[in-house]
Design an enzyme around this catalytic site. Sequence first.
Site, short mmCIF file in Angstrom:
data_model
loop_
_atom_site.label_atom_id
_atom_site.label_comp_id
_atom_site.label_asym_id
_atom_site.label_seq_id
_atom_site.Cartn_x
_atom_site.Cartn_y
_atom_site.Cartn_z
N TRP B 102 0.79 -1.01 0.07
CA TRP B 102 0.06 -0.14 0.15
C TRP B 102 0.77 1.18 0.10
O TRP B 102 0.54 2.03 -0.90
CB TRP B 102 -0.94 -0.01 1.16
CG TRP B 102 -2.05 -1.02 1.10
CD1 TRP B 102 -2.33 -2.04 1.53
CD2 TRP B 102 -3.05 -1.25 -0.08
NE1 TRP B 102 -3.26 -2.99 1.24
CE2 TRP B 102 -3.77 -2.27 0.02
CE3 TRP B 102 -3.36 -0.21 -1.08
CZ2 TRP B 102 -4.78 -2.71 -0.72
CZ3 TRP B 102 -4.71 -0.40 -1.74
CH2 TRP B 102 -5.12 -1.76 -1.61
N ASP B 172 -1.40 6.52 6.44
CA ASP B 172 -2.48 5.74 6.06
C ASP B 172 -2.55 4.72 7.17
O ASP B 172 -1.83 3.78 7.54
CB ASP B 172 -2.09 5.08 4.70
CG ASP B 172 -3.29 3.96 4.17
OD1 ASP B 172 -4.30 4.07 4.78
OD2 ASP B 172 -2.91 3.39 2.93
N LYS B 196 -12.67 -1.29 7.61
CA LYS B 196 -11.97 -2.36 8.45
C LYS B 196 -12.49 -2.19 9.72
O LYS B 196 -13.27 -3.00 10.56
CB LYS B 196 -10.49 -2.07 8.27
CG LYS B 196 -10.07 -2.47 6.78
CD LYS B 196 -8.84 -2.13 6.15
CE LYS B 196 -8.64 -2.06 4.85
NZ LYS B 196 -8.63 -3.51 4.33
#
Lengths: 360, 360
Positions: B102, B172, B196
Amino acid sequence: MKRIINFSAGPATLPLTVLQQVQEELLDWRGSGMSVMEMSHRDKEFMSIAAEAEKDLREVAGIPANYKVLFMQGGATAQFSLIPLNLLRGKAGADYVLTGDWGKKAAKECGKYGKANVAASSESEKFTKVPDRASWKLDPDAAYVHITTNETIHGVQFQDTPDTGGVPLVADMSSDILSRPIDISKFGLIYGGAQKNIGPAGVTIVIVRDDLIGQAAAMTPGVFDYKAVADNESMLNTPACFSWYVSGLVFKWIKNEGGLAAIGARNQRKSSLLYDYIDAQDFYKNPVAKKDRSWMNVPFTLPNPELDAEFLKGAKAASLSGLKGHRAVGGMRASLYNAMTEAGVATLVDYMKEFVRTRG
Amino acid sequence: MKRIINFSAGPATLPLTVLQQVQEELLDWRGSGMSVMEMSHRDKEFMSIAAEAEKDLREVAGIPANYKVLFMQGGATAQFSLIPLNLLRGKAGADYVLTGDWGKKAAKECGKYGKANVAASSESEKFTKVPDRASWKLDPDAAYVHITTNETIHGVQFQDTPDTGGVPLVADMSSDILSRPIDISKFGLIYGGAQKNIGPAGVTIVIVRDDLIGQAAAMTPGVFDYKAVADNESMLNTPACFSWYVSGLVFKWIKNEGGLAAIGARNQRKSSLLYDYIDAQDFYKNPVAKKDRSWMNVPFTLPNPELDAEFLKGAKAASLSGLKGHRAVGGMRASLYNAMTEAGVATLVDYMKEFVRTRG
């Protein structure tokens, strides 16, 4: 359970049977042991929901095979930027036909990436009509011609699809997408937020002819490159899964209601019921040229703005909600999207008559 | 009603009590006569839902007053572009510390708008650790330093917040936001998709120090200019209302569970239960440096990949779902987000033991 009659301009009323199904399967989607909200977008369960929604949308809207269907995020307002980023394709600019505030905003955003040529505008007439096609000053080298098929604030709608020759026609259909049959093949790109005729806010539908994508500007955020989105079936990253799922239930509802032909006929009846009443008396007024009046959003004014609060108070007492007009126009606005019933519109007209009788 | 034990990496399991409340009020939110999906985002009902969600989030996460909270669309992947567009502020580039795929994607996207300097990376070690702080080659003129506090695919997590001096730290936190207490004031910007630890996909939370916004690049899509979003309380256009609403219910659930201190302690216990078992035997392996192991995502392999299908089949029979590892890493992955119970993790460990007993 209480249910109001919801004339909100969006997010807007949804079919009760769809909501009931969502409620029914909220904790355990069809024996999966999960809510749709809890499913990985890569799971076969969600993949089937997503694929079936696209299939039903293609069937309902009659989308030709050479068009991609994208389920994106960010609303139509994000598309105001993403369309020039994706579709200018090295050209200097695009044509915009302005019939209301949304088209103006779209043109302004295009100006960041290229020239936004205002080919026609009814702004000097307070956006109460669609400029005559003969008056449009189109640029044959434009990357596309942008229209807003239905202006939610002003209640102005294109009743026909304009012919723009070889230049692709791009249409913001946020507030009239799936409200009646149209010929998709006349458009290069159609887009719309879900929250009026389709489902919960969060999903934006983009229907784009496949030869127009693949030439996004280098500065386009990767996740918003139409070609990449299409190649990854709108799952380049996690999509707005739950909104996509509810949208799919609405596509099935449209099929069950008889498809867009039946939906369109009902929408015409609903809007006629209201416009016919407005035109038959002198208390309420709608300023839009009759030929360009929207089937979706009906703005109307009372003889003086001091009556507005009283009108709204009485409406609320009668379970009629979402009628306050946009501040740019004032007065009232009744939005008559697909899920608004004919009985709901009749109740509104009855209330309007009663208001005139007691307060007019 | 059937409910599985859902170890999906995201979208992921949600608290059952939250889902039950959503179900209960789905057709008529607290006497309003509407579903939340049907509410105009300008209605007082939805405005109250939105404001209360932000208030609860601020309280739960301890967000200082000089930070804006934005409820955006497009997922963390959209932020990979929007962060450089908004935060480069005329500077040449930004530093990226890579601890997984990511972070790599985020750096690649930054490269469209400025120089993405890879200040440190553990890619040569297959992203099984966080590079030692002493090895980072930070540029004092960088616009910001970007980290991914938890790499969902590799199961690598920062256990402390690095000090980046005067350069703003951008994180992030998609997969560990709200999973334990952190000191927000150490960050310039924190972002994360909801799907999430927070709620249904569709909402992206951005928490940004207010002195960093207001200098977006001219090419930034207007709807994604942080300053404009903040000034309009995330309602520059229609937000993902329903996801925002469910997120608000999850913030209340966190409060009721005892806040982030209690949530964090439970997450530590859950991950320890699984890591302690993995470390105490030789059948399953986790490759991540012990000090950098994620509390949220626990990848593990079996002695050979041929056993994977059988492991997954048995897991499914035991109502354990979402365990297939990411293709980049292989094997299994158990995601232990906030809504995963300790009992759920214990059931997984019991199954893993039984699998070794019968197949090992």
